[in-house]
Every structure is written in C-alpha cells, then in structure tokens.
Design an enzyme around this catalytic site. Structure first.
Site, PDB file in Angstrom:
ATOM      1  N   ARG A   1     -79.005 -85.560  55.408  1.00 18.38           N
ATOM      2  CA  ARG A   1     -79.538 -86.896  55.151  1.00 18.38           C
ATOM      3  C   ARG A   1     -78.487 -88.007  55.043  1.00 18.38           C
ATOM      4  O   ARG A   1     -78.820 -89.121  54.652  1.00 18.38           O
ATOM      5  CB  ARG A   1     -80.418 -86.884  53.911  1.00 18.38           C
ATOM      6  CG  ARG A   1     -79.688 -86.524  52.646  1.00 18.38           C
ATOM      7  CD  ARG A   1     -80.637 -86.616  51.468  1.00 18.38           C
ATOM      8  NE  ARG A   1     -79.920 -86.576  50.209  1.00 18.38           N
ATOM      9  CZ  ARG A   1     -80.440 -86.943  49.060  1.00 18.38           C
ATOM     10  NH1 ARG A   1     -81.674 -87.373  49.005  1.00 18.38           N
ATOM     11  NH2 ARG A   1     -79.735 -86.887  47.958  1.00 18.38           N
ATOM     12  N   HIS A   2     -77.248 -87.711  55.367  1.00 21.58           N
ATOM     13  CA  HIS A   2     -76.221 -88.747  55.326  1.00 21.58           C
ATOM     14  C   HIS A   2     -75.768 -89.133  56.730  1.00 21.58           C
ATOM     15  O   HIS A   2     -75.520 -88.284  57.569  1.00 21.58           O
ATOM     16  CB  HIS A   2     -75.001 -88.266  54.526  1.00 21.58           C
ATOM     17  CG  HIS A   2     -75.239 -88.278  53.056  1.00 21.58           C
ATOM     18  ND1 HIS A   2     -75.729 -87.177  52.379  1.00 21.58           N
ATOM     19  CD2 HIS A   2     -75.063 -89.248  52.127  1.00 21.58           C
ATOM     20  CE1 HIS A   2     -75.845 -87.471  51.093  1.00 21.58           C
ATOM     21  NE2 HIS A   2     -75.448 -88.718  50.908  1.00 21.58           N
TER      22      HIS A   2
ATOM     23  N   ARG B   1     -84.310 -92.544  56.918  1.00 15.87           N
ATOM     24  CA  ARG B   1     -84.922 -91.626  55.949  1.00 15.87           C
ATOM     25  C   ARG B   1     -86.418 -91.829  55.843  1.00 15.87           C
ATOM     26  O   ARG B   1     -87.183 -90.868  55.714  1.00 15.87           O
ATOM     27  CB  ARG B   1     -84.287 -91.827  54.562  1.00 15.87           C
ATOM     28  CG  ARG B   1     -82.886 -91.270  54.478  1.00 15.87           C
ATOM     29  CD  ARG B   1     -82.437 -91.196  53.035  1.00 15.87           C
ATOM     30  NE  ARG B   1     -81.035 -90.806  52.947  1.00 15.87           N
ATOM     31  CZ  ARG B   1     -80.355 -90.718  51.814  1.00 15.87           C
ATOM     32  NH1 ARG B   1     -80.945 -90.996  50.663  1.00 15.87           N
ATOM     33  NH2 ARG B   1     -79.089 -90.348  51.829  1.00 15.87           N
TER      34      ARG B   1
ATOM     35  N   ARG C   1     -71.019 -96.467  55.591  1.00 16.18           N
ATOM     36  CA  ARG C   1     -70.526 -95.683  54.466  1.00 16.18           C
ATOM     37  C   ARG C   1     -69.492 -94.680  54.961  1.00 16.18           C
ATOM     38  O   ARG C   1     -69.829 -93.751  55.711  1.00 16.18           O
ATOM     39  CB  ARG C   1     -71.690 -94.898  53.801  1.00 16.18           C
ATOM     40  CG  ARG C   1     -72.854 -95.760  53.328  1.00 16.18           C
ATOM     41  CD  ARG C   1     -72.622 -96.408  51.994  1.00 16.18           C
ATOM     42  NE  ARG C   1     -73.557 -97.493  51.734  1.00 16.18           N
ATOM     43  CZ  ARG C   1     -74.750 -97.355  51.113  1.00 16.18           C
ATOM     44  NH1 ARG C   1     -75.119 -96.170  50.663  1.00 16.18           N
ATOM     45  NH2 ARG C   1     -75.535 -98.389  50.922  1.00 16.18           N
TER      46      ARG C   1
ATOM     47  N   GLU D   1     -84.825 -89.445  48.021  1.00 18.38           N
ATOM     48  CA  GLU D   1     -84.647 -90.863  47.735  1.00 18.38           C
ATOM     49  C   GLU D   1     -84.624 -91.666  49.026  1.00 18.38           C
ATOM     50  O   GLU D   1     -83.906 -91.332  49.951  1.00 18.38           O
ATOM     51  CB  GLU D   1     -83.310 -91.010  46.979  1.00 18.38           C
ATOM     52  CG  GLU D   1     -82.982 -92.418  46.562  1.00 18.38           C
ATOM     53  CD  GLU D   1     -81.823 -92.988  47.354  1.00 18.38           C
ATOM     54  OE1 GLU D   1     -80.782 -92.343  47.446  1.00 18.38           O
ATOM     55  OE2 GLU D   1     -81.986 -94.106  47.904  1.00 18.38           O
TER      56      GLU D   1
ATOM     57  N   SER E   1     -83.002 -97.444  46.558  1.00 15.99           N
ATOM     58  CA  SER E   1     -82.344 -97.569  45.277  1.00 15.99           C
ATOM     59  C   SER E   1     -82.338 -99.057  44.960  1.00 15.99           C
ATOM     60  O   SER E   1     -82.052 -99.884  45.829  1.00 15.99           O
ATOM     61  CB  SER E   1     -80.922 -97.026  45.418  1.00 15.99           C
ATOM     62  OG  SER E   1     -80.399 -96.767  44.150  1.00 15.99           O
TER      63      SER E   1
END
Lengths: 486, 486
Positions: A264-265, A460, A256, A409, A412
C-alpha cells in the site's frame, strides 16, 4: 496463382501510414453499437485484432475496442478471395484494422463476446497499425483469475511483467474498468465539493523547505540551489485558508521518499486534499469529509457505467460489495483500543495502531456495525504531526482522525493549530527547525480562522473500494523504491 | 473607572483559543446575506476587521468576508459600554471576530461596501484570532489600479512584496476573483471533456529519463539513483492512447528548468493536457480542442459568478472583453508569415515566431478577424519536437499547431508519430539517445492508433482571458528561477 488472379486485391492491404493525407467522411461505428438493430447494414469499424483463427476458407476474428468485442468473419466468396482470407489470417494480434462488413444476426448467442447477438461479415480489411508478432504478455492470461490459473495449469501474469509492459496490461478489460472507475472517483470528489462551495486550488510541488520536519523527502536540484518535493499540500492549503478561501480542495501528486516496499505504499501518489474553516467544532469538518466519501460511494454504486466496471473487476478479483452507513460511523480511539484489547491485543492507550491491528479493527467494526467505512477520532497527540490541535480537555489526545475503508487507512486529518504561538511551541516539542518553517508559521500571524482538513490517497480509495490487494493495480505507472519505469 | 463599572463586560473580549471545546449551535450569517430583508434581526457574523475608525463614543468598523463587506457600528448605549467601544476600536485590522448585532437599514447607500443598504449595530464582539498590529501590506493599496496610485501619489504594492506576503495579498478582492475564476477554468475544462467521453488519467511526475531530449529538466535524488521531473505528461498520455483509453485528459504540475525570467514563464505550472485518437485527420482533434476552449470561454462569459469576478478584476486591471469566434479561426503558418511580412517583418518561411512577432500577429488577426482566440496550424517541422508528425505533402511542414489568446501562445500540440520506425528516425535526426526513450518508442510496437493532442498552460489561460500582464498574478505560489517561497 499470380496477382492478376486476385479479384479482391483492392479490398485489403496495408495502406501508407495514416498521416492525415485526406479527411475521409467515412463513419466508423463503435463495437459496442453493433447490435441486432443494425443487422443487414454495411458499415466500417476500427478495432484491434483480439484473436484470430483460420479454418479452411474462412478466418474468424474477434475485434476488440476497449472493453467491447465482436466476432467477425472473412470467408472466400463474392467479396473475399483466398488471398484476402490468407491476408486477414496473417494479421498479428493487437494490430489495429479498419474493416467494412455486413452485420448479421447469429442464431446462437456468442458467449465469448460482449456483442452476443451479431457477427460482422467482412468485405474489406486494411491494417492501420501493425503489432509486432511476439507480445510480451497475452491479454487472456492477464485477465485470468489467479485461482483459476493455478488450478487448471493455465498461465497468469505476474505483477512485474504487467508493470514492465503496462501499455499492454492496461488494455485488459480489468485495467480499463479500474481506471475508468478511478476517473469517476476524482470526478465525484470534485463535483461533491464544488456543490458544497469549495474552491479548487493548485499548490506548488517544488518547495524550499521540507514542511513536515525533513524526513522522507526527495531533494531536487534547483538551478544553483536545492529544493524539495512536497510531501503534501498541507502548508499551502492552510495558507489558502489564512488567505480567506474558506473551503478548498486540490487533486495532485504527493511525494514520499519512504523506503517502504509494501502493498500500500507508493513514493508518488495522487492526493485528494481538503481544508476548510469551521464555526465552533472540527466535527463540522469531519462530517463534511465523511459525507463527501459517502457521495463518492453512492455515485459508484448508483451510476450504471460504474456498476459495469465493478462487475468487470469482480470477474478477475472477486470481492464483497462495499458497505457504508449514513451518517458515517465515528468511533473514538479509546473505543478502538478497548475493542482490540477485548480481542486479545495488548496495547497502551497512546500506542499507534499497527497495520495488522488496523485490519483486525476493521473486521471487528464490520462484525459489530456492518460497515466497511468509518471514522476513528481523537488519536493520541503523541502519534500525530506537530500542527495537530490538542484535545481541549485531555492533553494526551488530539482533535485528529483517520478514515478507514475495509480496515485500511485512506485519510488522515485533524483540526490544525491556527495560533502562531502554540504552533511554535508544538514545532519545538517535535524538534523542528523553526527557521525552516518560518513562512508557514508567519501565515497565522495576521488573523487565522479555526480550520481542519484531511488528505485522501486516491489509489487506496480505488483499491479498497474494489477490494483489490495492491495499490500498484490502481496506479497507472506506479513509483516505488524499486520502480521508476515505464 | 474600575472593572466593576463595566456593565457590558460579558459582551466583549478575547476568549480562549477555539479548540473545539463545545459545539455551539449558533448560526453564523454570511456577510453577503446581510440585506434589507434582514432588517431588525439580531444575528451573529464571523468576519475580519477590514477597517476601523473610532469617533467619540462610537466605533465604525468595516467587516469583511472574502469579497463582501458591511459597515458595523459599536456605540456607547444600552448594550455597549465605553470600555467595550474602546476594546472594539483597539482590535487590530485583519483580526477575525464574532459579532452579534442588529441589522439596520441605512438612509443613504454605503458606497464603499458591497452591502450598501444595511449596517450592523453590534451588541457583542469577541476576537476569534488576533492579527499582529503591523501588516506587511495594506489591502487598500494592493487593489489600487496602478495608474491611480501614480497619479495621486498613493501607494501601490509591488509584485515582490505581494508574493512575499502572499497570504495577505490573496485576501484582496482582485486575488479572490482571479483564483475563483481559475478554479472555474479547471472545472469547465474537465466538464467539457467528460461530456465528450474523455477519461481523466494521472501520470507520474518522477520519471527515469528526460523524455524530450534532456534539456531544461530538473534532477531528483531517488534513493540510490537519480531521476527527473516530468516536463510534460506527453509520454504517458500517449502511452494511455496506445493502451486503448482513446480520449484522455489530465490536470497537473509540469516542470521546466528554464532560466527564463519573463512575464510568462514559470518553472512549475499547471498543465491541462489532452490526447485523443482520431479517425482520418488530425483536424478532428484540433476542432475538438478548440471547441473545448470555446466552451470554457462561454462558461466564463455566461455564468453569473464568473461575470462578477471578471468585473472585480477589471476594476484594478481594466481590459477589453475577450472575443472569440465559433467555429474557431484556423490559419496556416504560411498565412501568418505573409501577414507579418506585409506588416514589415522580415522572416524566412521556416523561422519560428518570436514573442514580439506572436503579439504583432495577434493584433493583425484581431484587426482582420475580430477574435482574441485562434489556431495557427502547419508549423515548420524544424521548429517542433521529434514526435511531431510531418506533413504528408510537404516535408518542410508538420501536422502541428499552436493556439493563441490575445496574441500569446497558450497551447502547443500536434499529430504524433504513431509508428515506431518513423519515431526512431525522427529521434535520431534530433540527436536523441534512443536508449533513454526505449520504453516510449516500444509503446508503439504493439498497435498504436493515429492520435493527436496538446498541452495548455492554465495560468496563461487565466492571465490572458482576464487581460493581465504577468503569469505570477495567476499562480497562487509562483515558482521561477529566483523564487521558491513561500
């Protein structure tokens, strides 16, 4: 004193670099196996020098092997000369040594070591690999709980120093435990799905078109043209469904190009991806994925080796045990909105959840249902990707869901549109260039079964299961907009 | 005839797209479970229309589900009208249907189906997903053995057509079998290593410096700078060894920007990578890796599901069963050179093996030792990467090895240099810019255990185990210099 005076000169030293000169049939005993039952035995151990302390005619060493360590002693006497003790005392910390010694029971437990009942009386010591004298960080500092460091004025190690010197930081008991647990998460994920009849697939990471619209994608030079790095295996796992594989999973890197510097990225992380056909309702898939997560949680909770690792991490980063329900709690989006409004949050029915609101919701759900894991179902259609199946009864909503751990999260997913016409319509609505996703849309033209799936972020899951606070702690060599090394 | 005349009008049709409108508790029976024991039962099946043939008042269908198929029949009578038979006959091939029917035993075995003892008498038929009428390739053509096609003037499908329409090509029994077997290879690889105490690691694919010297590497735009795609997890798995993980493996994509258009090169393939410490000799590692391969071969040979898949592939691509010895045969490079010379090949002691010579050697080894799998050890130092440990007794050779299946290389490995000084010297000898591999070399400065490992190409293992002839057959969505889609 000259060399001739040293009766022990053959008992220590730095031999030539180990180049497989000979295949010794010497048995090396593991540190974790040095217990009282071995008392009196003379045996060989290979380990690192964890700490070293000379004291008169003796030198105390702590020998470490991964998470295990044992006290050892070289003392002037029958088997060791003054020179040998001096040699041992001068071996740099983190060097790797082969030692031969006798296991001796100790009268008082050695609280600072994992092997508390014995110590090793060293009779030979050879250096296998020498560490440079200045370490970029100290292992004791790197495992110190943050609060403790602050209070007592002792050093802790900041994240950049850790990551810059990751090879040393990964040697700490905490890091060893985190990544052994993460290896377990992958194994439990795959074993659960394999037993449910899933097939593992391998999907390409270099792709010719940015499948999800073109934003946040890395570009690769590909011979005389250019290509992209896959933002997810989405397209390919759906193609496998159209190709009759029925239930598939894959574990692999996803990329990404998001300039997000948050806890968290990551720009590269490991996706645990699932896609499966269903008979009549996508909740069949939701239940299957939620059950897979529950099997992972149970595996981590119930297997002895993982319990040890959780406790090790908790020593440095205390957290509450992870709670989950069986079957998994499933809430609908409107219920979440209602709960948040009751707690004072102002938001519209179709607004997406902000990160703080997700966390608040996690707390509210924990209070009300006593679970750290739940499914939030029926997201507004507007906030989901174009390939999401709309809700059949209310066009504002969709057959899509996220899953949360401790309010963040981790997955997804959705029922996907399996009809080429509706997919075209939805892509146009999202202003996506149809030409670029032609191969994807065409996959649905030759009979496509109803299907749903989801993508889980491995780092995560490990972070949130352990109650850690930064995803860089659960990525061995994290990549973010500012970090590309080591 | 008007609609009113159709007494069966509720028994067939095209319902609205399945959008999870309701959760039916209808049981769908698997095609493979339609056996004589179910005779007389009325049940529902979801499957594709594999073939369809109308004949007067009847329509014969073959219904397919992955590798399994069953004959079905809609005939004008009590439960089906003329219109219904016509409707059924008009459903396009590859469409997905829900049918309700009665299982009936047949008197004569249906040789053309996997379910040979029964047929399904259809009483209801609904289309779940309609295929377009023109298929880009016919499944019957795609599974036809090449020789048979030539001899009888029947069509076969060329590789580019297959790959351009991979979603349909993957539906053939052969493709289903290949990729289910490949999923098994991964599972056997990991299960074997996990039981040997290995830890699974995840290594980054975006890296800041081309670790192996800079040739054949893909460049990625990374925000305001540029980066590379990892050509192997080499650097990172060795760093994990330096970080005390002791025995590690990883499964993931590796990228090679090599402009090679051969039957066995891909620009992206799946690496099964192993790295482990050893005590005194790298042969400890060679034996462990060779045993891992043997466990994979045995798993494929002995588990029933894989046997079925091997037989399925053999129908289209006949090959001899894969042979291996236990323990694995290990030859030294000089022995291979001697065997080749005896067979008339002219080569120097330190020349690398060409692909034709590798294949010839494979045949010679098979003749002499009756094995399709062996280790070739002690390669000339000059033909190996800079991080390869030189042989301690002869500086022209090295502690390195390849492993071969049916005469083609599937693994390359070595004892690695674990000493920063020697590593620096070797890198300079290879004209590698030290600045670019600083993080790598520095990993060995703080105590590094002797270690060795290797990298296996997954697609090659599957290809060679099955006796296939192109690595594109064992990559779901292959990437080569000319192919980036689908």
């Amino acid at each position: 004193m000259t060399d001739e005076d040293d009766f022990a000169e053959d008992r220590y030293g730095v031999p030539p670099m180990l180049q497989s000169q000979a295949r010794l049939d010497r048995v090396l005993v593991r540190v974790q196996d040095l217990t009282a039952e071995k008392a009196g035995q003379l045996l060989w151990v290979r380990a690192r020098i964890h700490t070293s302390r000379a004291k008169g005619k003796q030198c105390f060493l702590v020998l470490r092997q991964q998470q295990f360590n044992v006290q050892a002693l070289v003392a002037v006497g029958d088997r060791a000369s003054k020179q040998m003790v001096k040699f041992a005392a001068n071996i740099t910390k983190e060097s790797i040594v082969d030692v031969e010694g006798v296991v001796r029971k100790v009268e008082q437990k050695i609280e600072s070591c994992t092997q508390q009942d014995v110590e090793l009386h060293i009779e030979r010591i050879f250096v296998v690999s020498q560490a440079e004298p200045r370490l970029p960080l100290q292992l004791e500092d790197a495992v110190r709980p943050e609060g403790e460091g602050d209070e007592e004025g002792r050093a802790t190690v900041n994240q950049d120093t850790r990551l810059d010197n990751r090879v040393i930081d990964l040697r700490t008991t905490t890091s060893q435990a985190i990544f052994r647990l993460q290896s377990g998460v992958c194994q439990l994920f795959r074993d659960t799905l394999t037993s449910k009849g899933f097939v593992e697939i391998q999907t390409p990471k270099i792709i010719s078109a940015a499948s999800e619209g073109g934003a946040n994608v890395f570009t690769v030079s590909y011979f005389k043209t250019s290509a992209y790095l896959a933002q997810s295996p989405q397209l390919y796992k759906q193609m496998c469904i159209c190709a009759d594989f029925d239930k598939v999973f894959c574990v692999g890197p996803v990329f990404r190009a998001e300039d997000s510097n948050t806890h968290r990225h990551l720009t590269e992380f490991v996706g645990l991806d699932i896609e499966m056909t269903f008979n009549y309702h996508y909740h069949e898939v939701v239940e299957s994925i939620a059950d897979t997560m529950v099997q992972i949680f149970k595996g981590l909770r119930d297997r002895y080796e993982f319990q040890t690792e959780i406790q090790t991490v908790n020593k440095q980063y205390p957290s509450e045990p992870f709670k989950f329900l069986e079957p998994t709690l499933r809430l609908e989006y409107w219920e979440a909105v209602a709960m948040l409004r009751q707690a004072g949050v102002e938001m519209g029915d179709e607004d997406d959840l902000s990160t703080p609101n997700e966390k608040l919701l996690g707390r509210l759900v924990k209070e009300k249902y006593d679970t750290d894991f739940y499914v939030l179902d029926k997201y507004p259609l507007a906030v989901r990707p174009f390939y999401t199946m709309p809700d059949p009864s209310n066009p504002k909503y969709s057959n899509s869901y996220d899953m949360f751990m401790r309010g963040e999260e981790i997955l997804s997913g959705a029922q996907r549109v399996h009809d080429a016409e509706l997919l075209t319509e939805r892509a146009l609505h999202h202003n996506i260039d149809l030409e670029k996703i032609k191969a994807y849309i065409d996959s649905f033209r030759f009979g496509a079964p109803p299907h749903a799936g989801g993508g889980i972020g491995l780092e995560r899951v490990t972070m949130l299961y352990l109650g850690l606070h930064n995803v860089r702690q659960t990525s061995m060599f994290p990549r973010d907009p500012k970090r590309l090394t080591p």
